[in-house]
Structures are given as structure tokens and as C-alpha cells.
Scaffold this motif. Structure first.
Motif, mmCIF file in Angstrom:
data_model
loop_
_atom_site.group_PDB
_atom_site.id
_atom_site.type_symbol
_atom_site.label_atom_id
_atom_site.label_comp_id
_atom_site.label_asym_id
_atom_site.label_seq_id
_atom_site.Cartn_x
_atom_site.Cartn_y
_atom_site.Cartn_z
ATOM 1 N N GLU A 84 0.851 -1.186 0.000
ATOM 2 C CA GLU A 84 0.000 0.000 0.000
ATOM 3 C C GLU A 84 0.883 1.232 0.000
ATOM 4 O O GLU A 84 1.887 1.259 0.707
ATOM 5 C CB GLU A 84 -0.870 0.051 1.267
ATOM 6 C CG GLU A 84 -1.927 -1.012 1.381
ATOM 7 C CD GLU A 84 -3.020 -0.915 0.320
ATOM 8 O OE1 GLU A 84 -3.152 0.151 -0.338
ATOM 9 O OE2 GLU A 84 -3.729 -1.923 0.157
ATOM 10 N N GLU A 86 2.183 5.074 -2.174
ATOM 11 C CA GLU A 86 2.211 5.942 -3.339
ATOM 12 C C GLU A 86 3.620 5.869 -3.925
ATOM 13 O O GLU A 86 4.594 5.760 -3.171
ATOM 14 C CB GLU A 86 1.971 7.371 -2.831
ATOM 15 C CG GLU A 86 1.052 8.214 -3.653
ATOM 16 C CD GLU A 86 0.952 9.643 -3.092
ATOM 17 O OE1 GLU A 86 0.603 10.517 -3.857
ATOM 18 O OE2 GLU A 86 1.257 9.878 -1.903
ATOM 19 N N GLN A 87 3.716 5.962 -5.247
ATOM 20 C CA GLN A 87 5.058 5.977 -5.846
ATOM 21 C C GLN A 87 5.832 7.214 -5.354
ATOM 22 O O GLN A 87 5.231 8.286 -5.209
ATOM 23 C CB GLN A 87 4.955 6.070 -7.373
ATOM 24 C CG GLN A 87 4.357 4.852 -8.036
ATOM 25 C CD GLN A 87 4.216 5.048 -9.555
ATOM 26 O OE1 GLN A 87 4.307 6.167 -10.055
ATOM 27 N NE2 GLN A 87 4.003 3.953 -10.260
ATOM 28 N N GLU A 90 5.140 10.258 -7.307
ATOM 29 C CA GLU A 90 3.963 11.078 -6.970
ATOM 30 C C GLU A 90 4.196 11.874 -5.694
ATOM 31 O O GLU A 90 3.875 13.062 -5.620
ATOM 32 C CB GLU A 90 2.730 10.187 -6.782
ATOM 33 C CG GLU A 90 2.305 9.474 -8.049
ATOM 34 C CD GLU A 90 1.510 8.192 -7.778
ATOM 35 O OE1 GLU A 90 1.064 7.593 -8.764
ATOM 36 O OE2 GLU A 90 1.349 7.782 -6.604
ATOM 37 N N VAL A 91 4.760 11.203 -4.679
ATOM 38 C CA VAL A 91 4.992 11.885 -3.399
ATOM 39 C C VAL A 91 5.878 13.114 -3.618
ATOM 40 O O VAL A 91 5.651 14.165 -3.016
ATOM 41 C CB VAL A 91 5.645 10.929 -2.371
ATOM 42 C CG1 VAL A 91 5.907 11.642 -1.054
ATOM 43 C CG2 VAL A 91 4.770 9.709 -2.140
ATOM 44 N N SER A 127 9.487 5.870 -9.960
ATOM 45 C CA SER A 127 8.209 5.134 -10.006
ATOM 46 C C SER A 127 8.394 3.703 -9.513
ATOM 47 O O SER A 127 7.414 3.007 -9.259
ATOM 48 C CB SER A 127 7.566 5.161 -11.396
ATOM 49 O OG SER A 127 8.503 4.861 -12.362
ATOM 50 N N ILE A 130 8.071 2.671 -3.721
ATOM 51 C CA ILE A 130 6.750 2.930 -3.127
ATOM 52 C C ILE A 130 6.941 3.430 -1.697
ATOM 53 O O ILE A 130 7.725 2.860 -0.937
ATOM 54 C CB ILE A 130 5.876 1.648 -3.121
ATOM 55 C CG1 ILE A 130 5.710 1.120 -4.558
ATOM 56 C CG2 ILE A 130 4.507 1.908 -2.485
ATOM 57 C CD1 ILE A 130 5.038 -0.244 -4.646
ATOM 58 N N ASP A 132 5.160 3.850 1.751
ATOM 59 C CA ASP A 132 3.947 3.364 2.422
ATOM 60 C C ASP A 132 3.434 4.399 3.422
ATOM 61 O O ASP A 132 4.101 5.418 3.662
ATOM 62 C CB ASP A 132 4.173 1.952 3.003
ATOM 63 C CG ASP A 132 4.955 1.946 4.318
ATOM 64 O OD1 ASP A 132 5.184 3.020 4.901
ATOM 65 O OD2 ASP A 132 5.328 0.836 4.757
#
Ligand SMILES: Nc1ncnc2c1ncn2[C@@H]1O[C@H](COP(=O)(O)OP(=O)(O)OP(=O)(O)O)[C@@H](O)[C@H]1O
Ligand SMILES: [Mg+2]
Length: 209
Positions: A84, A86-87, A90-91, A127, A130, A132
Motif C-alpha cells: 500500500e 504511493e510511488q 507522486e509523493v 516510479s 513505493i 507506504d
């Protein structure tokens, strides 16, 4: 296994599903119609096997990676834990500078642990990291990873990080690269210098070709 399409890349697709009451990611490699069928099948099989081994090996070097449950050899698919979050890509678009530095420094330490174990990632972009909900970083996408890495291979890995930052995060790339290299060097110690100068050399080579 039923599931929802989570990501569709040029090479692969990720399905999010539930297996034995756990959220899993099923990564399968897409058939490429423009390749000879035999070559395509061979490449998909090799990358799947490599990714599976490398996800596990990287964890033994201290890099958080999703646990692999099994490989579906017929479909060249890997069933692994769904992470769970976000890449990092993106963050990085909404994090404040302090958080961004902290995350990029951690990203650098992860690549440092890999390189210290003589492994290169092969596609070290934001990308493939991740973040969490606890702020912990996980690495995915090990289909191009390699063992017995030389200084040249590690230099290429850092060059790929550098290039990914300048193309994806052009407005924050300096902050991100500095933090990344600080984390990387803290893990690599004296061995960092040779890899960093190789990274610069590879960059120079690229400029004149
Ligand atoms: N185990 C996982 N848990 C959660 N998300 C995942 C997992 N594995 C992959 N993803 C997500 O799916 C995306 C694509 O997966 P991956 O990077 O392994 O494939 P890819 O072939 O590189 O795809 P692309 O061509 O888009 O780079 C990742 O960037 C990540 O956001
Ligand atoms: Mg990827």
C-alpha cells in the motif's frame, strides 16, 4: 484469481487481487506482438525468473521488497505482497522539502545497500519506489537487476537515477540528487567515490554522442 488492473506498463501489467485473504500484486509480462514468439517467450521467462530471485535477494541485503508467494510459470506471472502506498514519483510532487530530502536520502541508502551487495537495480526510477503510509520505502521492478556488479554497472545505475530525476522532477532535481547521493555515500563509504566519478564520466560520454 479475480482482480483489478492496477498498472499497465510497456512491459508488464500489475493486477491487484486478494489471495488467501492477503492483498497481492500479480505482475505478468505482456506478450509483445512485434517480437518473434519464441524470443518473446524466452525474454518474458528470463525476466520473470530474474525478478523473482532478485526481489528475495535484495531483501537479504536489507532493501524492503514485496514478499513473493509464487510464480505462475505458464503466464510468466509473479504473485507478491501488495504494498500500500504511493510511488515516490507522486509523493515528490507534493512533499515539502524536508520530507523530500528525507525520502530521497532513504532511496539513496537503498541503492547503496544493493551496490554494497554487488547488485544493480537496472531501472532505478522514482516510479519503482513505493512510499507506504508509515513513510517506509519499498523497491519494486527488479526484472533488469544484475549480480556481480562492476563499478561501471553501478555508475550506470546512478546515471539512470540522475537522468530520471532530471526528466521527471526537473524543478526539484538538485535537492533530490543531493539528498540521494548523501544517503548513497553514507552506506557505500569510501567505495562511493569511484562510482560517483564513473557516473560523471558516463554522463560526459552521453553528451558527446
Ligand atoms: N508489489 C506491489 N505492490 C504495490 N504496487 C506495485 C507492486 N509492484 C508494482 N507496483 C506498482 O506498479 C507499477 C508498475 O510495476 P513495475 O514497475 O514492476 O512494472 P513495469 O514493467 O516497470 O511497469 P512500467 O513499464 O510502468 O515501468 C510500479 O511502479 C508500482 O507503482
Ligand atoms: Mg517500473
Amino acid at each position: 484469481m479475480e482482480g483489478e488492473l492496477w498498472a499497465l506498463g510497456a512491459e508488464s501489467k500489475i493486477i491487484r487481487a486478494v489471495w488467501q485473504e492477503r492483498p497481492v500484486a500479480i505482475k505478468s509480462r505482456v506478450v509483445k506482438p512485434y517480437l518473434l514468439a519464441d524470443i518473446d517467450e524466452l525474454l518474458r521467462r528470463q525476466r520473470t525468473a530474474r525478478e523473482c530471485k532478485m526481489l528475495t535477494y535484495a531483501r537479504s541485503l536489507g532493501i524492503p521488497t514485496p514478499a513473493v508467494y509464487f510464480i505462475d510459470r505458464r503466464n510468466n506471472a509473479i504473485v507478491m505482497d501488495f504494498i500500500e502506498g504511493e510511488q515516490l514519483k507522486e509523493v515528490a510532487q507534493h512533499a515539502d522539502i524536508a520530507l523530500l530530502e528525507q525520502l530521497c536520502s532513504k532511496f539513496g541508502t537503498m541503492i547503496g545497500y544493493l551496490h554494497r551487495g554487488k547488485v544493480v537495480h537496472g531501472d532505478p526510477t522514482t516510479s519503482n519506489v513505493i512510499v507506504d503510509p508509515m513513510g517506509k520505502l519499498w523497491m519494486v521492478d527488479f526484472g533488469l537487476a544484475e549480480w556481480n556488479a562492476t563499478v561501471e554497472m553501478m555508475g550506470v545505475d546512478l546515471h539512470l537515477v540522475h537522468r530520471a530525476l532530471e526528466t521527471t522532477h526537473w524543478d526539484r532535481q538538485d535537492t533530490m540528487l543531493d539528498a540521494f547521493l548523501e544517503g548513497y555515500s553514507s552506506v557505500m563509504g569510501a567505495a562511493a567515490a569511484a562510482v560517483l566519478s564513473r557516473m560523471e564520466e558516463i554522463r560526459e560520454r552521453g553528451r558527446y554522442h
